[in-house]
Write a protein that holds these residues in place. Structure first.
Motif, PDB file in Angstrom:
ATOM      1  N   ASP A  61       0.836  -1.212   0.000  1.00  0.00           N
ATOM      2  CA  ASP A  61       0.000   0.000   0.000  1.00  0.00           C
ATOM      3  C   ASP A  61       0.864   1.253   0.000  1.00  0.00           C
ATOM      4  OD1 ASP A  61      -2.846  -0.100  -0.190  1.00  0.00           O
ATOM      5  OD2 ASP A  61      -2.923  -1.213   1.695  1.00  0.00           O
ATOM      6  N   TYR A  77      -2.689   9.515  -6.093  1.00  0.00           N
ATOM      7  CA  TYR A  77      -3.259   8.190  -5.870  1.00  0.00           C
ATOM      8  C   TYR A  77      -4.703   8.297  -5.420  1.00  0.00           C
ATOM      9  CZ  TYR A  77      -3.183   3.353  -4.143  1.00  0.00           C
ATOM     10  OH  TYR A  77      -3.423   2.031  -3.900  1.00  0.00           O
ATOM     11  N   SER A  78      -5.623   7.687  -6.188  1.00  0.00           N
ATOM     12  CA  SER A  78      -7.052   7.932  -5.981  1.00  0.00           C
ATOM     13  C   SER A  78      -7.683   6.990  -4.972  1.00  0.00           C
ATOM     14  CB  SER A  78      -7.793   7.825  -7.327  1.00  0.00           C
ATOM     15  OG  SER A  78      -7.584   6.545  -7.904  1.00  0.00           O
ATOM     16  N   TYR A  79      -7.030   5.868  -4.642  1.00  0.00           N
ATOM     17  CA  TYR A  79      -7.586   4.937  -3.670  1.00  0.00           C
ATOM     18  C   TYR A  79      -7.226   5.370  -2.252  1.00  0.00           C
ATOM     19  CZ  TYR A  79      -8.048   1.851  -7.752  1.00  0.00           C
ATOM     20  OH  TYR A  79      -8.361   1.314  -8.967  1.00  0.00           O
ATOM     21  N   HIS A  80      -8.007   4.873  -1.286  1.00  0.00           N
ATOM     22  CA  HIS A  80      -7.632   5.141   0.101  1.00  0.00           C
ATOM     23  C   HIS A  80      -6.367   4.366   0.435  1.00  0.00           C
ATOM     24  CE1 HIS A  80      -8.993   1.205   1.642  1.00  0.00           C
ATOM     25  NE2 HIS A  80     -10.097   1.341   0.921  1.00  0.00           N
ATOM     26  N   HIS A  83      -6.042   0.374   0.499  1.00  0.00           N
ATOM     27  CA  HIS A  83      -6.731  -0.295  -0.614  1.00  0.00           C
ATOM     28  C   HIS A  83      -6.232  -1.725  -0.793  1.00  0.00           C
ATOM     29  CE1 HIS A  83      -8.887  -0.754  -4.345  1.00  0.00           C
ATOM     30  NE2 HIS A  83      -7.765  -1.029  -4.998  1.00  0.00           N
ATOM     31  N   GLN A  86      -7.573  -3.889   1.893  1.00  0.00           N
ATOM     32  CA  GLN A  86      -8.983  -4.162   1.589  1.00  0.00           C
ATOM     33  C   GLN A  86      -9.115  -5.351   0.638  1.00  0.00           C
ATOM     34  OE1 GLN A  86     -10.993  -0.864  -0.337  1.00  0.00           O
ATOM     35  NE2 GLN A  86     -12.181  -2.282  -1.573  1.00  0.00           N
ATOM     36  N   HIS A  93     -14.978  -4.603  -3.699  1.00  0.00           N
ATOM     37  CA  HIS A  93     -14.195  -3.547  -4.344  1.00  0.00           C
ATOM     38  C   HIS A  93     -14.713  -2.157  -3.988  1.00  0.00           C
ATOM     39  CE1 HIS A  93     -11.407  -5.788  -6.963  1.00  0.00           C
ATOM     40  NE2 HIS A  93     -12.323  -6.739  -6.882  1.00  0.00           N
ATOM     41  N   ASP A  94     -16.000  -2.062  -3.640  1.00  0.00           N
ATOM     42  CA  ASP A  94     -16.549  -0.750  -3.306  1.00  0.00           C
ATOM     43  C   ASP A  94     -16.493  -0.460  -1.806  1.00  0.00           C
ATOM     44  OD1 ASP A  94     -18.419  -2.586  -2.505  1.00  0.00           O
ATOM     45  OD2 ASP A  94     -20.148  -1.582  -3.417  1.00  0.00           O
ATOM     46  N   THR A  96     -15.234   1.035   1.578  1.00  0.00           N
ATOM     47  CA  THR A  96     -14.602   2.319   1.848  1.00  0.00           C
ATOM     48  C   THR A  96     -13.430   2.161   2.817  1.00  0.00           C
ATOM     49  OG1 THR A  96     -16.012   2.795   3.750  1.00  0.00           O
ATOM     50  CG2 THR A  96     -16.839   3.458   1.557  1.00  0.00           C
TER      51      THR A  96
END
Length: 810
Positions: A61, A77-80, A83, A86, A93-94, A96
């Motif tokens: 990560d 980077y657009s993901y938390h 990710h 997760q 995949h959705d 949060t």
């Protein structure tokens, strides 16, 4: 490994099944416990691919965040930041960030409670010892080499040949440590007690470790160095999470994951309190894993029931509640900077890399500044020494001067604002000598105060973290420049009669500041003095380099310039700083030695914070002047960042004690380069519009900052590595010339103070100036003065290193 009774392990869930013992005859016959294989795809016995540890996945990560970092922060980077965790847990995949963190915390607690229900303490819970089971969306605890069995009733003998409690550092629990029994622990995740005792809540050792891992995941401290720094900071705050948060909100660098963590916590009332209880330094008071799991499940239930959650908003304590209420509150006024610019535009020179532009000074007046926004640090055990009131609560018995000051201060005030109505004789406030009737409260313990009246102020004062011995309060006041007629220029020069420097590490693990106080010259026509403070962050590489390199570069520039005139000194200083910055950045690129030293065995990082790719930086404030037998007319001041230089003096012929309480002592102060500064904001915007990828000022919890990688920077100029520089944190300084002759013509006790930000974290410019002048007036040497200012900052509980240089002139 031979720490646990095999018969007990067979029945513990959330770790692989015990197969048996293995005797390693090739290596001394050591016995090992052998467990079933756990595959990445879930289940036992499928040997296609081994399950991954949490450490492996959070490293991925971290790498993903840095590999995908764009020069434009808006497209980073657009993901938390969890990710990969997760996905490895097999979550949708959705899912949060909040969903992922909920599962992580719950499964951590479930794994530990399973062990604790068998009266076993693991003692080495860390990401390396947690396998991820995607099939069950859970963690599997491994490596019981440091574990201890707390069950005194066990009758079956273990591998060592005896039964009962095993794994204790003191053998049978008599308190005497046995060298062969002491086990290796990971210092980054270990509880403060280090050694467990059977009768002092030994199982709660693991609860502390789980709390640290949760904070690591929540605050985005995925790099082990950052996590080690967090543990150091927490220890320095007495393991008080509120106090750690208060200090983090005022630091030069704070983790970029802090804002997201606060929002996550805010949506789960009671969670901040729960984590605080898990991190309690006393194991007998610390929350047990079983209670923590039960509490967290209740918190999640409450979150899904809005009416219940609404009732629980105060569960996390008044300080954390205040922080949440101010998440998007920031002071947006640039009044301080605009007034300061107006006041000093006639006295200052502004420099960039190539030019020095002078301004002329009016003929008839010298303008002295008053602080328009200042901070005061009060002892909590003593009354503030102030009477505070709302605008409509004036005292009918005020004298005429006090009434005029009050009316001027509350002009245009909004309902619910709070002002100083009276300064109590002999109180803390009067001793500081910086307050005026009509001053307005703007924040308490770094939490903005906008309205709410006197009762809200009392609530905020009571909400200050309980372990904090001091409280910082920010005030502001209406501008009212003070003019004094100038006499004709003095015919004599200012002479240096005393100098001193002092530095204190304070509560920090490492000293990141550096000091320069040197003479340069052949002593024929007089030497040039260079005095400076370099306030490092992320390690001492930048501050140490600057302090060692800049004096020699400055001397070289002076010799090349062919003289020691004031203009040549200014040019030499500018060139020396620019060359220092370029040399540092180039050296960091070539040698890669500019990150903070880290000892993974001891879990110690020699910096306030740091990560594997955080290049150390430093701010700087440097003063130079010709020190001849005839004295000097001017001093040249270079400033980059939030280290600060003050020129202070008392009015000529005045009673010093009386004068220090009534007339400003500041003659000049350098400008802090902060993201909220109007000029800095404009520069950063221009850089972004030009396609340079500069980070833009953002606000949270009363502070403006710039996002750079893993951190939020509270400064916009500093000597940094190539990456931070590319984000807009440049090393271009302000350079100013100040006439000491002119100041001494109107005043006496002219003194220059150069200090790192650790001093100004707890004291305002005026308070610093008054304290230094008082000590000088009492006959104290400059060295003792500098030492006492460092001690005073420590007494006021600064969380930073403090370095001070004091120069006396007459």
């Amino acid at each position: 490994k031979n720490s646990l009774n095999g018969s007990k392990i067979d029945h513990i869930q959330r770790f692989p099944n015990l197969v048996g013992k293995f005797s390693d005859v090739n290596n001394g016959g050591n016995e090992w416990l052998v467990f079933d294989f756990l595959s990445r795809s879930g289940g036992v016995g499928n040997k296609k691919q081994p399950a991954r540890t949490l450490r492996e996945v959070i490293d991925q990560d971290w790498n993903e965040q840095h590999t995908n970092t764009s020069t434009d922060s808006s497209t980073s980077y657009s993901y938390h930041h969890l990710h990969k965790v997760q996905l490895e847990l097999g979550l949708p995949h959705d899912a949060t960030f909040g969903d992922t963190l909920d599962v992580c915390f719950k499964e951590l607690l479930r794994a530990v409670t399973t062990v604790h229900r068998n009266n076993v303490v693991h003692r080495d819970i860390k990401p390396d010892n947690l396998l991820i089971d995607p099939l069950n969306h859970s963690f599997v605890l491994i490596d019981f080499g440091s574990a201890a069995d707390m069950d005194p009733t066990s009758s079956k003998k273990n591998m060592l040949g005896f039964g009962g409690r095993i794994g204790l550092d003191d053998g049978n629990g008599d308190g005497v440590l046995i060298a062969d029994n002491i086990v290796a622990l990971s210092p980054i995740y270990a509880a403060p007690e280090t050694f467990i005792k059977w009768d002092r809540a030994p199982l709660n050792f693991d609860t502390f470790s789980v709390g640290l891992i949760f904070c690591q995941l929540m605050f985005n401290l995925l790099d082990e160095r950052m996590d080690a720094a967090f543990h150091q900071q927490l220890r320095q705050a007495g393991h008080d999470l509120d106090l750690w948060l208060e200090r983090s909100l005022t630091s030069t660098l704070r983790p970029d994951g802090l804002d997201g963590a606060l929002m996550y916590m805010g949506e789960r009332p009671g969670l901040w309190k729960l984590v605080s209880e898990m991190l309690h330094p006393n194991q007998e008071v610390r929350k047990t894993s079983i209670d923590a799991l039960r509490n967290f499940e209740q918190i999640l239930y409450n979150m899904d029931n809005d009416d219940i959650a609404e009732k629980d908003l105060t569960f996390d304590g008044p300080y954390f509640t205040s922080v949440l209420s101010s998440l998007e509150s920031c002071e947006i006024s640039n009044t301080d900077e605009e007034i300061r610019k107006k006041i000093f535009e006639d006295l200052s020179y502004t420099a960039d890399d190539t030019t020095i532009e002078s301004r002329t000074q009016p003929n008839d007046f010298l303008i002295l500044p008053r602080p328009l926004h200042f901070v005061a640090t009060f002892e909590r055990s003593v009354s503030l020494g102030l009477i505070l009131s709302e605008p409509d609560e004036a005292d009918e018995n005020m004298d005429e001067d006090a009434r005029l000051a009050w009316d001027r201060g509350i002009a245009g005030a909004q309902p619910g604002e709070v002002f100083i109505r009276e300064i109590i004789e002999g109180g803390q406030a009067e001793e500081m000598g910086i307050f005026e009737i009509g001053d307005r409260i703007r924040s308490i313990a770094e939490i903005p105060f906008v309205s709410g009246g006197f009762e809200k102020v009392l609530d905020m004062l009571q909400a200050v973290p309980k372990n904090s011995k001091t409280v910082k309060i920010h005030f502001d006041r209406k501008p009212a420049s003070i003019y004094y007629e100038k006499n004709k220029p003095a015919t004599h020069s200012a002479k240096l009669i005393g100098q001193g420097a002092w530095s204190s590490k304070g509560m920090r693990t490492a000293q990141e500041d550096a000091i320069v106080l040197q003479e340069i010259g052949d002593r024929t026509n007089g030497d040039v003095v260079i005095a400076g403070v370099f306030d490092g962050h992320g390690g001492d590489a930048a501050s140490k380099t600057a302090s060692q390199l800049m004096p020699s570069l400055f001397a070289n520039e002076l010799s090349l310039g062919g003289g020691k005139g004031d203009q040549n000194i200014t040019q030499a200083l500018s060139s020396a700083w620019n060359d220092t910055c370029e040399s540092y950045r180039e050296g960091c690129t070539i040698y890669g030695e500019c990150v903070a030293d880290f000892d993974p065995i001891q879990g110690i990082i020699l910096a306030g914070t740091g990560s594997k790719d955080l290049v150390a930086g430093t701010t700087a404030s440097v003063v130079t002047f010709l020190n001849s037998l005839d004295g000097t007319d001017e001093v040249t001041i270079l400033n980059c960042g939030d280290s600060r230089t003050l020129v202070v003096a008392s009015s000529s012929g005045a009673n010093v004690d009386h004068q220090l309480k009534n007339i400003p002592v500041i003659q000049f102060v350098t400008r802090d380069h902060a993201p909220k500064d109007k000029e800095e904001a404009e520069r950063l915007l221009q850089g972004k519009e030009a396609g340079l990828g500069f980070s833009q000022p953002q606000c949270s919890v009363s502070r403006w900052w710039l996002k750079v990688g893993d951190y939020q920077y509270a400064i916009s100029r500093s000597l940094e590595g190539i990456y931070a520089t590319s984000k807009g944190i440049i090393s271009t300084p302000d350079i100013s010339k100040i006439s000491l002759t002119g100041i001494l013509n109107e005043s006496e006790l002219a003194t220059i103070i150069i200090a790192s930000d650790g001093l100004f974290e707890v004291m305002d410019d005026e308070e610093v100036g008054r304290e230094v002048l008082k000590m000088r007036y009492s006959g104290m040497s400059a060295e003792e003065n500098a030492k006492n200012m460092c001690n005073l900052a420590m007494k006021k509980r600064t969380s930073d290193n403090v370095s001070v240089i004091v120069l006396y002139f007459e």
